[in-house]
Design an enzyme around this catalytic site. Structure first.
Site, PDB file in Angstrom:
ATOM      1  CD  GLU A  47      -1.635  -0.376   3.310  1.00  0.00           C
ATOM      2  OE1 GLU A  47      -2.511   0.379   3.700  1.00  0.00           O
ATOM      3  OE2 GLU A  47      -1.847  -1.798   4.286  1.00  0.00           O
ATOM      4  CB  CYS A  70      -2.882  -4.750   6.256  1.00  0.00           C
ATOM      5  SG  CYS A  70      -2.535  -2.992   6.801  1.00  0.00           S
ATOM      6  CG  HIS A  85      -3.275  -6.640   9.934  1.00  0.00           C
ATOM      7  ND1 HIS A  85      -1.899  -6.413   9.623  1.00  0.00           N
ATOM      8  CD2 HIS A  85      -3.979  -5.582  10.428  1.00  0.00           C
ATOM      9  CE1 HIS A  85      -1.825  -5.253   9.457  1.00  0.00           C
ATOM     10  NE2 HIS A  85      -2.857  -4.478   9.904  1.00  0.00           N
TER      11      HIS A  85
HETATM   12  N1  CAA Z   1       0.438   2.435  30.589  1.00  0.00           N
HETATM   13  C1  CAA Z   1      -0.156   1.579  30.055  1.00  0.00           C
HETATM   14  N2  CAA Z   1      -1.160   1.660  28.801  1.00  0.00           N
HETATM   15  C2  CAA Z   1      -1.377   2.970  28.328  1.00  0.00           C
HETATM   16  C3  CAA Z   1      -0.860   4.006  28.814  1.00  0.00           C
HETATM   17  C4  CAA Z   1       0.140   3.912  30.048  1.00  0.00           C
HETATM   18  N3  CAA Z   1       0.683   4.857  30.430  1.00  0.00           N
HETATM   19  N4  CAA Z   1      -1.288   4.932  28.346  1.00  0.00           N
HETATM   20  C5  CAA Z   1      -1.817   4.571  27.236  1.00  0.00           C
HETATM   21  N5  CAA Z   1      -2.173   3.191  27.377  1.00  0.00           N
HETATM   22  C6  CAA Z   1      -2.904   2.165  26.685  1.00  0.00           C
HETATM   23  C7  CAA Z   1      -4.377   2.805  26.306  1.00  0.00           C
HETATM   24  O1  CAA Z   1      -5.396   2.466  27.398  1.00  0.00           O
HETATM   25  C8  CAA Z   1      -4.779   2.094  25.175  1.00  0.00           C
HETATM   26  O2  CAA Z   1      -5.300   0.715  25.353  1.00  0.00           O
HETATM   27  P1  CAA Z   1      -6.751   0.197  25.188  1.00  0.00           P
HETATM   28  O3  CAA Z   1      -7.257   0.671  23.944  1.00  0.00           O
HETATM   29  O4  CAA Z   1      -6.549  -1.255  25.447  1.00  0.00           O
HETATM   30  O5  CAA Z   1      -7.264   1.108  26.236  1.00  0.00           O
HETATM   31  C9  CAA Z   1      -3.494   2.074  24.320  1.00  0.00           C
HETATM   32  O6  CAA Z   1      -2.553   2.204  25.365  1.00  0.00           O
HETATM   33  C10 CAA Z   1      -3.358   3.182  23.268  1.00  0.00           C
HETATM   34  O7  CAA Z   1      -3.520   4.354  24.041  1.00  0.00           O
HETATM   35  P2  CAA Z   1      -4.406   5.554  23.102  1.00  0.00           P
HETATM   36  O8  CAA Z   1      -5.738   4.895  22.745  1.00  0.00           O
HETATM   37  O9  CAA Z   1      -4.573   6.727  24.073  1.00  0.00           O
HETATM   38  O10 CAA Z   1      -3.435   5.876  21.925  1.00  0.00           O
HETATM   39  P3  CAA Z   1      -3.707   6.895  20.682  1.00  0.00           P
HETATM   40  O11 CAA Z   1      -4.777   7.818  20.985  1.00  0.00           O
HETATM   41  O12 CAA Z   1      -2.397   7.478  20.668  1.00  0.00           O
HETATM   42  O13 CAA Z   1      -4.349   6.023  19.534  1.00  0.00           O
HETATM   43  C11 CAA Z   1      -4.188   4.382  17.781  1.00  0.00           C
HETATM   44  C12 CAA Z   1      -3.923   4.601  19.508  1.00  0.00           C
HETATM   45  C13 CAA Z   1      -5.736   4.895  17.392  1.00  0.00           C
HETATM   46  C14 CAA Z   1      -4.304   2.825  17.541  1.00  0.00           C
HETATM   47  C15 CAA Z   1      -3.360   5.067  17.038  1.00  0.00           C
HETATM   48  O14 CAA Z   1      -1.922   4.623  17.178  1.00  0.00           O
HETATM   49  C16 CAA Z   1      -3.528   5.167  15.256  1.00  0.00           C
HETATM   50  O15 CAA Z   1      -4.364   5.873  14.964  1.00  0.00           O
HETATM   51  N6  CAA Z   1      -2.884   3.903  14.709  1.00  0.00           N
HETATM   52  C17 CAA Z   1      -3.010   3.750  13.371  1.00  0.00           C
HETATM   53  C18 CAA Z   1      -4.164   3.163  12.976  1.00  0.00           C
HETATM   54  C19 CAA Z   1      -4.231   1.641  13.312  1.00  0.00           C
HETATM   55  O16 CAA Z   1      -3.221   1.072  13.483  1.00  0.00           O
HETATM   56  N7  CAA Z   1      -5.637   1.107  13.642  1.00  0.00           N
HETATM   57  C20 CAA Z   1      -5.603  -0.455  13.901  1.00  0.00           C
HETATM   58  C21 CAA Z   1      -6.628  -1.149  13.163  1.00  0.00           C
HETATM   59  S1  CAA Z   1      -6.464  -0.824  11.484  1.00  0.00           S
HETATM   60  C22 CAA Z   1      -5.473  -1.859  10.612  1.00  0.00           C
HETATM   61  O17 CAA Z   1      -5.409  -2.732  11.443  1.00  0.00           O
HETATM   62  C23 CAA Z   1      -5.006  -1.516   9.282  1.00  0.00           C
HETATM   63  C24 CAA Z   1      -3.558  -0.979   9.715  1.00  0.00           C
HETATM   64  O18 CAA Z   1      -2.587  -1.803   9.845  1.00  0.00           O
HETATM   65  C25 CAA Z   1      -3.446   0.300   9.751  1.00  0.00           C
END
Ligand code: CAA
Length: 445
Positions: free
Chosen positions: A83, A120, A244
């Site tokens: 991609e 993916c 994945h």
């Molecule tokens: N200690 C322990 N855990 C902590 C923590 C700490 N100090 N701070 C945060 N966390 C945990 C949170 O609770 C959360 O876990 P849960 O979801 O289990 O509650 C995790 O860490 C991530 O924290 P946030 O949700 O606050 O993180 P974020 O807002 O920065 O965003 C995300 C996370 C949305 C996945 C972001 O990284 C993102 O947009 N990623 C790209 C999209 C993606 O990968 N999506 C996955 C599905 S799509 C897919 O699979 C296709 C692909 O390859 C892209």
């Protein structure tokens, strides 16, 4: 029916490394445990300035061909899943073939080449294409080369920046495979979704939170569809479930949902009943919200039980070991998860021949696919031949300033000129632009 599946796998990681808890989190003002515990990541692999999807794909394919003693004539098809493509017409597989032809006497003039796109999941779809081509008897005894290669980078400041990665997985698909046989049965969950897309741009537009929900919804749909053709899945029948893995925390959610689904109406659900009750059934609730609340409560309790934790530690955790060190490789990610599991089994001296893997692929936009794989007797030799640990160890550990400098080299819209951090050795490198805007490559001894 002759078995068809993956005969060999090779992996090529980007040559740079970004330490997430050590380098990235402090700059973002975040707790390092968000990365190590929350997302489940220690580091991302990153491409050096002379690396791209072609170099990484060609390097993985070259290692694979060398190891299996193959010549271009042995390959009847080259499909690249990515991609991160940079051309809407000329497929990346032609560049990869061009690279390989620099180091082999023969050529790939009689191989069918293509490029597969569906986020993916395209790597798994390319496996399908190869499988179908062999099953149809059109392969003339030759094998297919499937290469999943991506520079999975996000715009600076995007939440996805935490989950970046770069690398390639090359797979040889053949009759009578040494590694795994693919099942004929498959299940799909597919819908028009707007969770993650790249509308003619290299760094994606992402609705991160929604993408997590869409992944789970489509995966569940695919599992139900798979069960409709293959029969109910039972945890005792599966050695590992490689999913994945955009980041290991995503698989933690998928694993929990999957376990609830495959234990329903089994003695495993009964075993848990004294401790956490039975799973809520929708028909027992008058309104949807109450049902959802009960489900959430059950899942919270389930994840704390010894029964679930032991299953997770045995069946899912081993699939995540490489992902923790490299981040998301998009099309290659589920194939890395399979390797992680087999590598863990090898290191633990576990015998796997004849055992079953259930493989859950996903692509945003969105589609999930589930199929089964049977581990073949050559698996140990195949996995023992990988040098991924050395590759990971040899990566150059970037400082924050290095990272800021090199990140945008990999945005196709930008012209960024950065000195390389590592010295290429025995690999293909990007070698500048040709007169029609084509990319040029050369092999460095
Ligand atoms: N200690 C322990 N855990 C902590 C923590 C700490 N100090 N701070 C945060 N966390 C945990 C949170 O609770 C959360 O876990 P849960 O979801 O289990 O509650 C995790 O860490 C991530 O924290 P946030 O949700 O606050 O993180 P974020 O807002 O920065 O965003 C995300 C996370 C949305 C996945 C972001 O990284 C993102 O947009 N990623 C790209 C999209 C993606 O990968 N999506 C996955 C599905 S799509 C897919 O699979 C296709 C692909 O390859 C892209």
């Amino acid at each position: 029916m002759t078995a068809v599946g993956i005969d060999a796998i090779e992996i090529w990681t980007g040559n740079l490394k970004l330490d997430l808890p050590g380098t990235f989190a402090p700059e973002k003002g975040e707790d390092p445990e968000k990365y190590t515990k929350g997302l489940g990541l220690n580091a991302s692999s990153f491409p050096d300035s002379y690396e791209d999807i072609v170099t990484m794909g060609a390097n993985a394919a070259h290692r694979l061909m060398e190891r299996k003693g193959l010549e271009p004539d042995d390959i009847g098809r080259i499909d690249v899943a990515t991609e991160s493509s940079f051309d809407n017409s000329k497929p990346v597989s032609t560049y990869v073939a061009g690279c390989l032809e620099q180091v082999y006497d023969g050529d790939f003039h009689h191989a069918n080449k293509g490029e597969r796109k569906f986020a993916c999941i395209a790597g798994t779809q390319s496996l399908d294409d190869a499988y179908n081509w062999i099953r149809a008897g059109r392969h003339r005894g030759r094998s297919a080369l499937v290469i999943a290669t991506d520079t999975a980078l996000y715009a600076r400041g995007d939440a996805g920046e935490a989950t970046q990665g770069a690398g390639a997985v090359a797979m040889l698909i053949s009759e009578d495979p040494d590694l795994v046989e693919l099942s004929t049965e498959q299940g799909y969950g597919s819908a028009d979704e707007t969770d993650f897309l790249k509308p003619n741009q290299q760094f994606p537009s992402v609705d991160g939170k929604r993408s997590v929900q869409v992944y789970l919804a489509r995966m569940r749909e695919a599992l139900e569809d798979y069960e409709s053709v293959a029969g109910d899945v039972h945890p005792d029948d599966l050695a590992y479930i490689p999913f994945h893995t955009p980041f290991p925390g995503m698989v933690r959610k998928a694993g929990l949902l999957g376990y609830r689904h495959i234990t329903r109406e089994t003695s495993l659900e009964d075993d848990l009943a004294d401790e956490i009750g039975r799973q809520p059934r929708e028909e027992a609730f008058d309104d949807e919200d109450a049902f959802r609340d009960a489900l959430r409560e059950y899942m919270d309790a389930l994840k704390g039980t010894d029964q679930y934790r032991e299953w997770y530690a045995e069946t899912i955790e081993p699939t995540l070991s490489l992902s923790r060190e490299v981040g998301n490789w998009y099309t290659g990610s589920v194939h890395l998860a399979r390797v992680s599991a087999l590598k863990t089994a090898l290191e633990a001296d576990r015998e796997l021949t004849g055992e079953t893997l259930l493989v859950g692929s996903y692509g945003s936009g969105a589609q999930a696919e589930i199929h089964a794989e049977t581990v073949k007797s050559g698996w140990k030799d195949e996995i023992a031949a990988l040098n991924i640990d050395e590759q990971l160890e040899d990566r150059y550990d970037m400082s924050w300033a290095d990272y800021e400098e090199v990140h945008d080299v990999h945005n196709h819209e930008m012209d960024v000129d950065v000195e390389e951090f590592t010295t290429p050795e025995a690999e293909f490198v990007f070698d500048g632009w040709g007169r029609m805007g084509e990319r040029k490559y050369r092999y460095v001894e």
